[in-house]
Design a protein around this motif. Structure first.
Motif, mmCIF file in Angstrom:
data_model
loop_
_atom_site.group_PDB
_atom_site.id
_atom_site.type_symbol
_atom_site.label_atom_id
_atom_site.label_comp_id
_atom_site.label_asym_id
_atom_site.label_seq_id
_atom_site.Cartn_x
_atom_site.Cartn_y
_atom_site.Cartn_z
ATOM 1 N N MET B 1 0.837 -1.202 0.000
ATOM 2 C CA MET B 1 0.000 0.000 0.000
ATOM 3 C C MET B 1 0.869 1.248 0.000
ATOM 4 N N ASN B 3 1.121 5.156 1.472
ATOM 5 C CA ASN B 3 0.580 5.882 2.623
ATOM 6 C C ASN B 3 -0.720 6.560 2.211
ATOM 7 N N PHE B 4 -1.661 6.624 3.129
ATOM 8 C CA PHE B 4 -2.926 7.284 2.781
ATOM 9 C C PHE B 4 -3.599 7.886 4.007
ATOM 10 N N ASN B 210 0.288 -4.701 -2.901
ATOM 11 C CA ASN B 210 -0.111 -5.198 -1.582
ATOM 12 C C ASN B 210 -1.349 -4.513 -1.017
ATOM 13 N N PRO B 212 -4.531 -6.305 -0.724
ATOM 14 C CA PRO B 212 -5.467 -7.428 -0.898
ATOM 15 C C PRO B 212 -6.845 -7.178 -0.299
ATOM 16 N N LEU B 213 -6.913 -6.435 0.809
ATOM 17 C CA LEU B 213 -8.230 -6.195 1.419
ATOM 18 C C LEU B 213 -9.071 -5.287 0.525
ATOM 19 N N GLN B 214 -8.455 -4.224 0.034
ATOM 20 C CA GLN B 214 -9.186 -3.296 -0.830
ATOM 21 C C GLN B 214 -9.695 -4.041 -2.083
ATOM 22 N N ARG B 216 -10.362 -7.271 -2.377
ATOM 23 C CA ARG B 216 -11.463 -8.186 -2.028
ATOM 24 C C ARG B 216 -12.741 -7.415 -1.710
ATOM 25 N N PHE B 217 -12.611 -6.239 -1.120
ATOM 26 C CA PHE B 217 -13.809 -5.401 -0.921
ATOM 27 C C PHE B 217 -14.433 -5.066 -2.280
ATOM 28 N N SER B 220 -16.219 -7.965 -3.590
ATOM 29 C CA SER B 220 -17.472 -8.161 -2.842
ATOM 30 C C SER B 220 -18.608 -7.377 -3.482
ATOM 31 N N ILE B 221 -18.318 -6.139 -3.855
ATOM 32 C CA ILE B 221 -19.340 -5.295 -4.488
ATOM 33 C C ILE B 221 -19.718 -5.884 -5.849
ATOM 34 N N LYS B 223 -19.329 -9.032 -7.017
ATOM 35 C CA LYS B 223 -19.973 -10.346 -6.893
ATOM 36 C C LYS B 223 -21.436 -10.183 -6.467
ATOM 37 N N VAL B 256 -13.375 3.903 0.181
ATOM 38 C CA VAL B 256 -12.768 2.761 0.877
ATOM 39 C C VAL B 256 -11.853 1.990 -0.086
ATOM 40 N N MET B 259 -8.247 3.467 -0.674
ATOM 41 C CA MET B 259 -7.247 3.557 0.402
ATOM 42 C C MET B 259 -5.909 2.951 -0.032
#
Lengths: 388, 388
Positions: B1, B3-4, B210, B212-214, B216-217, B220-221, B223, B256, B259
């Motif tokens: 990531m 910095n944010f 790097n 991965p969470l962003q 997968r979020f 999610s939207i 899918k 989100v 980020m």
């Protein structure tokens, strides 16, 4: 979904060396600062010097320190902080630490502007209507307190541990530098991982309909944690893995997953009861209890447990009944936590059935606890017995 | 990531009949209200009466109306709103509508406190430092403007369409009642779905490491949208499906997903160029262009396109090369949008190659556009030619 309101005013300042933003942020709020921290590890690792150097760049800044916040922060420490604020007319609180330090600072921030006893706020007898602004520098990925209004405080005299939540206790800003978690030892890192995954479970197993986005967001956090946690434990000073776990922990409890659903939290209530009677780490208690809670609820409602396994452990949905898939999910979860080195039975902490009645009693804050499957006293006893 | 910083002060008030919360929210901000809306559909469907009834329950409330905001809101309308605020000393703005109405209200909210021409703010010549507080009632799921600081305004005299973003233009609250989207017709509903999915793509295809969470979020939207959209189009007045799409659209662009990553947005720039030259719906343009953009970038960087397909279309990752998996992903995406009734070629809007040069010119706001694969003028030409 149920109707809901969602707002989260906390500014996340995330990344390498972000403590350099501190002065710029603090100057929006005040110059007379209560610095709150724990046992002094921030003095050893240099963070204390770094922070005070940044603050002292501001003109006319005054810093008063409250150190020694306990792992389960005590009401007496909260009161000490409130007194320091009043005596010194402080206008800003900066908390440096993990969940305990930040939770303590939150109680101080609302307690300082409340006429009565701060314990009234913790127990819900009084509702905060204002607070001293609070900023945080997080040093441990676990509770998510850096981006929510939750605080858990222990009243040592009354042997009571209670939590409260308020819109007034959201930090104004939280600085998350993954480097500040490098010194968290392996066991604490594992407890943090178990804690963040448990937070997802408490919200994933909700009692509402039609929340597919919230569920998939939860699965995103879990899946990412499954991928990254084992790599992190191989090298605790790996920036890339620390940063992912840090962001995961924040989003596991910044209330996005709670939007429009009635969450469960029974396992947390049972764990708090166990911890209150036997002094064990929260993350360790959750690692022991959650598989048993899941097994118990799957006996009547296996579908959601099966869904979890299909989506995060990639179980083959065509291979086996709901019951079988749920069992397989639980066994995969247990195996994962065991592989990280988490405990599996209460006896790992030398807990036997002698104080079972007391633990059951403490867990029952109502006739039933939880909402995915409301648990009676007898249900809680069964779960605890299986966990021995 | 990378910095944010992340902060989002907007309070979402989501669910059935939530317009009843309106008075309680508005009274925190003011009593002299500019009511902004579009072509009058809210007068037909009863929302206008509902809203004014709620507002009139407050004592001493004064309402001034600005109606007729255009689908591509114009600077002249923004200026009209600013004038109404100044003349009547209004202290709060309530926008009722979709992206255009809310974007217009945002420009009014900062323009009213700026001495110079509001167009300075839109073009970035001036930076807002304050705003008239703004609340919104959303009537269409698409742009995500209800929970971000973005606004797109058209200067009709100069034939220029520009966007800006500010922390001062986040709505203080946004009321999202899925029932208020029941009357959005099928084609507009499809464009909204394409728009929200495109917002995810613009952030998913980032140029950082790097995250991965962003990612997968974002998945999610996507899918959830793949699952719900076809059902919604079968029955446009289904509450459960409207609510999921509404929440998806909000989270697709509440930052989100942004980020810690350098996002792309090249396809949006190309689409804006097409729309500026030929007046076509934004969602329709995106449905045509995105598969071609993806095809183009997959020629050099197929991995992420393949990952997308494996995760949202459940492609078998062991079956085929990265190139093949990427191709399959694009073909699945095209097939999905086609099944919803979205256009597939620019010729569906009678656009041929006559003004290709002009469209390429307009899209190139720099030497290259986008960041996942920075596109040159020649690249943009290729994408547009394939899309004809």
């Amino acid at each position: 979904m149920d109707n809901f309101q969602y707002v989260n005013p906390t500014k996340l300042i995330f990344g390498k060396d972000q403590v350099k933003s501190l002065g710029q942020e603090v100057q929006n709020y005040g110059k007379r600062i209560l610095l709150v921290y724990g046992g002094g590890s921030i003095k050893k690792n240099g963070l204390h010097v770094q922070v005070t150097d940044e603050l002292n760049k501001l003109s006319d800044v005054e810093i008063v320190e409250l150190s020694g916040v306990e792992p389960n922060p005590r009401l007496s420490t909260v009161n000490k902080g409130i007194q320091l604020i009043k005596e010194n007319q402080l206008d800003f609180i900066l908390a440096i630490g993990g969940g305990s330090v930040i939770d303590c600072a939150k109680a101080i921030s609302v307690g300082a502007l409340y006429e009565g006893d701060a314990w009234d706020i913790v127990t819900g007898k009084a509702t905060p209507t204002s607070s001293i602004p609070l900023g945080t520098i997080l040093t441990m990925a676990a509770t998510g307190t850096e981006m929510n209004g939750n605080s858990v405080i222990t009243n040592w005299e009354e042997k009571d541990k209670r939590g409260f939540s308020s819109i007034y206790t959201y930090p104004t800003f939280s600085i998350l530098d993954p480097q500040n978690t490098y010194s968290v030892p392996k066991d604490q890192t594992v407890y943090g991982i178990v804690d963040l995954m448990s937070h997802v479970f408490e919200q994933y197993f909700h009692a509402s309909d039609n929340a597919p986005l919230q569920e998939r967001f939860g699965e995103s956090i879990l899946k990412t944690t499954l991928e990254v946690a084992p790599k992190l434990l191989e090298d605790l000073q790996n920036y890339e893995n620390r940063e992912v776990i840090m962001l995961n922990a924040t989003f596991a409890l910044n209330k996005v997953l709670t939007m429009g659903v009635q969450t469960d939290w029974a396992t947390h209530m049972i764990e708090h009861a166990v911890s209150a009677v036997h002094d064990i780490p929260h993350g360790g208690g959750l690692a022991i209890l959650f598989p048993h809670w899941m097994e118990f609820v799957a006996e009547t409602k296996p579908e959601k447990v099966a869904q979890l396994g299909i989506r995060i452990f990639e179980l083959d949905s065509t291979n086996g009944s709901m019951d079988q898939l749920a069992k397989e999910t639980i066994s995969k979860l247990s195996a994962f936590w065991t592989s990280l080195g988490a405990p599996t039975k209460l006896s790992d902490y030398d807990i036997d059935n002698k104080e079972l009645d007391l633990m059951v009693e403490r867990a029952m804050v109502g006739e039933t606890i939880g909402s995915y499957v409301p648990l009676t006293k007898e249900d809680v006893r069964i779960i605890l017995e299986r966990a021995l």
